[in-house]
Write a protein that holds these residues in place. Sequence first.
Motif, PDB file in Angstrom:
ATOM      1  N   ALA A  63     -28.859 -47.406  88.044  1.00  0.00           N
ATOM      2  CA  ALA A  63     -29.867 -46.764  87.368  1.00  0.00           C
ATOM      3  C   ALA A  63     -30.047 -47.423  86.214  1.00  0.00           C
ATOM      4  CB  ALA A  63     -29.717 -45.311  87.484  1.00  0.00           C
ATOM      5  N   ALA A  64     -29.073 -47.999  84.953  1.00  0.00           N
ATOM      6  CA  ALA A  64     -29.630 -48.238  83.663  1.00  0.00           C
ATOM      7  C   ALA A  64     -29.944 -50.272  84.494  1.00  0.00           C
ATOM      8  CB  ALA A  64     -28.243 -48.880  83.140  1.00  0.00           C
ATOM      9  N   ILE A  65     -29.711 -51.105  85.577  1.00  0.00           N
ATOM     10  CA  ILE A  65     -29.953 -51.754  85.945  1.00  0.00           C
ATOM     11  C   ILE A  65     -31.926 -51.970  86.524  1.00  0.00           C
ATOM     12  CG2 ILE A  65     -30.144 -53.978  87.130  1.00  0.00           C
ATOM     13  CD1 ILE A  65     -27.275 -53.255  87.918  1.00  0.00           C
ATOM     14  N   LEU A  66     -31.918 -51.110  87.365  1.00  0.00           N
ATOM     15  CA  LEU A  66     -33.603 -50.751  87.775  1.00  0.00           C
ATOM     16  C   LEU A  66     -34.463 -50.067  86.229  1.00  0.00           C
ATOM     17  CD1 LEU A  66     -34.965 -50.476  90.296  1.00  0.00           C
ATOM     18  CD2 LEU A  66     -34.772 -47.832  90.263  1.00  0.00           C
ATOM     19  N   VAL A  67     -33.984 -48.920  86.095  1.00  0.00           N
ATOM     20  CA  VAL A  67     -34.337 -48.792  84.431  1.00  0.00           C
ATOM     21  C   VAL A  67     -35.179 -49.800  83.750  1.00  0.00           C
ATOM     22  CG1 VAL A  67     -34.892 -47.591  82.318  1.00  0.00           C
ATOM     23  CG2 VAL A  67     -33.585 -46.501  84.593  1.00  0.00           C
ATOM     24  N   ARG A  68     -33.334 -50.692  83.181  1.00  0.00           N
ATOM     25  CA  ARG A  68     -34.286 -52.342  82.827  1.00  0.00           C
ATOM     26  C   ARG A  68     -35.099 -52.801  82.938  1.00  0.00           C
ATOM     27  NH1 ARG A  68     -30.187 -56.915  81.055  1.00  0.00           N
ATOM     28  NH2 ARG A  68     -31.027 -57.489  83.800  1.00  0.00           N
ATOM     29  N   ALA A  69     -34.998 -52.818  84.255  1.00  0.00           N
ATOM     30  CA  ALA A  69     -35.712 -53.917  85.301  1.00  0.00           C
ATOM     31  C   ALA A  69     -37.518 -53.502  84.617  1.00  0.00           C
ATOM     32  CB  ALA A  69     -35.945 -54.172  86.508  1.00  0.00           C
ATOM     33  N   ILE A  70     -37.886 -52.486  85.156  1.00  0.00           N
ATOM     34  CA  ILE A  70     -39.270 -51.752  84.941  1.00  0.00           C
ATOM     35  C   ILE A  70     -39.724 -51.564  83.364  1.00  0.00           C
ATOM     36  CG2 ILE A  70     -40.211 -49.209  85.061  1.00  0.00           C
ATOM     37  CD1 ILE A  70     -38.573 -48.535  87.521  1.00  0.00           C
ATOM     38  N   LEU A  71     -38.829 -51.302  82.749  1.00  0.00           N
ATOM     39  CA  LEU A  71     -38.947 -51.363  81.384  1.00  0.00           C
ATOM     40  C   LEU A  71     -39.452 -52.688  80.892  1.00  0.00           C
ATOM     41  CD1 LEU A  71     -36.726 -48.341  79.534  1.00  0.00           C
ATOM     42  CD2 LEU A  71     -38.994 -48.305  80.068  1.00  0.00           C
ATOM     43  N   LEU A  72     -38.733 -53.778  80.699  1.00  0.00           N
ATOM     44  CA  LEU A  72     -38.584 -54.995  80.639  1.00  0.00           C
ATOM     45  C   LEU A  72     -40.266 -55.763  81.212  1.00  0.00           C
ATOM     46  CD1 LEU A  72     -35.138 -56.967  80.324  1.00  0.00           C
ATOM     47  CD2 LEU A  72     -37.055 -55.903  78.479  1.00  0.00           C
ATOM     48  N   ASN A  73     -40.950 -55.318  82.640  1.00  0.00           N
ATOM     49  CA  ASN A  73     -41.219 -56.036  83.178  1.00  0.00           C
ATOM     50  C   ASN A  73     -43.089 -54.911  82.729  1.00  0.00           C
ATOM     51  OD1 ASN A  73     -40.563 -58.528  84.704  1.00  0.00           O
ATOM     52  ND2 ASN A  73     -39.283 -57.146  84.894  1.00  0.00           N
TER      53      ASN A  73
END
Length: 317
Positions: free
Chosen positions: A148-158
């Motif tokens: 979940a953390a990996i997915l959220v990070r990818a969304i927030l950074l992009n």
Amino acid sequence: MFSCNTSTSGHSTFLLTGFPGLEASHHWVSIPINLICVVSILGNSIIFFLVSTDPALHEPMYSFLSMLAASDLGLCASTFPTMARLFWLGVRELPFDLCAAQMFFIHAFTYVESGVLLAMAFDRFVAIQDPLHYASILTHSAMAKVGAAILVRAILLNLPGPILLRRLLFPQVSVLSHCYCLHCDLVGLACSDTQVNSLVGLVSILLSLGFDSSLIMLSYALILQTVLSIVSPGERLKALNTCVSHLCIVLIFYLPKLGLSVLHRVEKHSYPALAVLMANLHFLVPPFMNPIVYRVKSKQIRQGLLKRFQQKRVDVS
């Protein structure tokens, strides 16, 4: 590059670029690319299905492998449609909104894959450094939180990328460098000030690929230190062998990106077809090679695949 005299915001059309000088042979050139895409989709779908349905593969390492397969499928789904449109149908035009959406998903799935590779490096480090507490550290709950953390990070950074692009002015028609949309490519085509966009893009890369690659190297330095402290040569080799598959896919993921970066800065204009080929391969090779590496190196994956075929044969009989 078209003139900025008639620039617009959010209503531009972008033209995809295939292989310069080989436009008449696009159908033939695209055959191996399409085969790679099909094999990538099939291979990663099989890996994801095996890990999801086989209880013997419900271990941390294989759970992370299924996340990697899912990110590879997302990357294929993000890049393949525009490649097929260009090479088979000859359609180059792409509206701004579709281009921005493709850019978001390509970069997001790339960051997800990078994050999963870091999680897999940590998995290997724990397995070698502290095998007795491996199961208690990497629980199903912990893996779900990491995913979940990996997915959220990818969304927030992009997420800022497409939003900030809408404030820029582009020519009514712009020619892209590749057969898909990338943030650096779009920013380079803008007619207005792009300092904020470039800074956001740089920070995004540093907090994802830069951060992950640094920690992966640190993990392997600690793994090597632990392995060298093992007295038995046999146990030392066995410990290193558990990292071979992951190390291979790390190199497959990062080396094409490094090669493309060097090519863009040194000989991009001298060999435009080579630059486009490297750009395509740097997205196509990891999804293509990852399932092959794990099927070759992982005995459990081979056994799970063989069991499925045998079960299917029995059902048919």
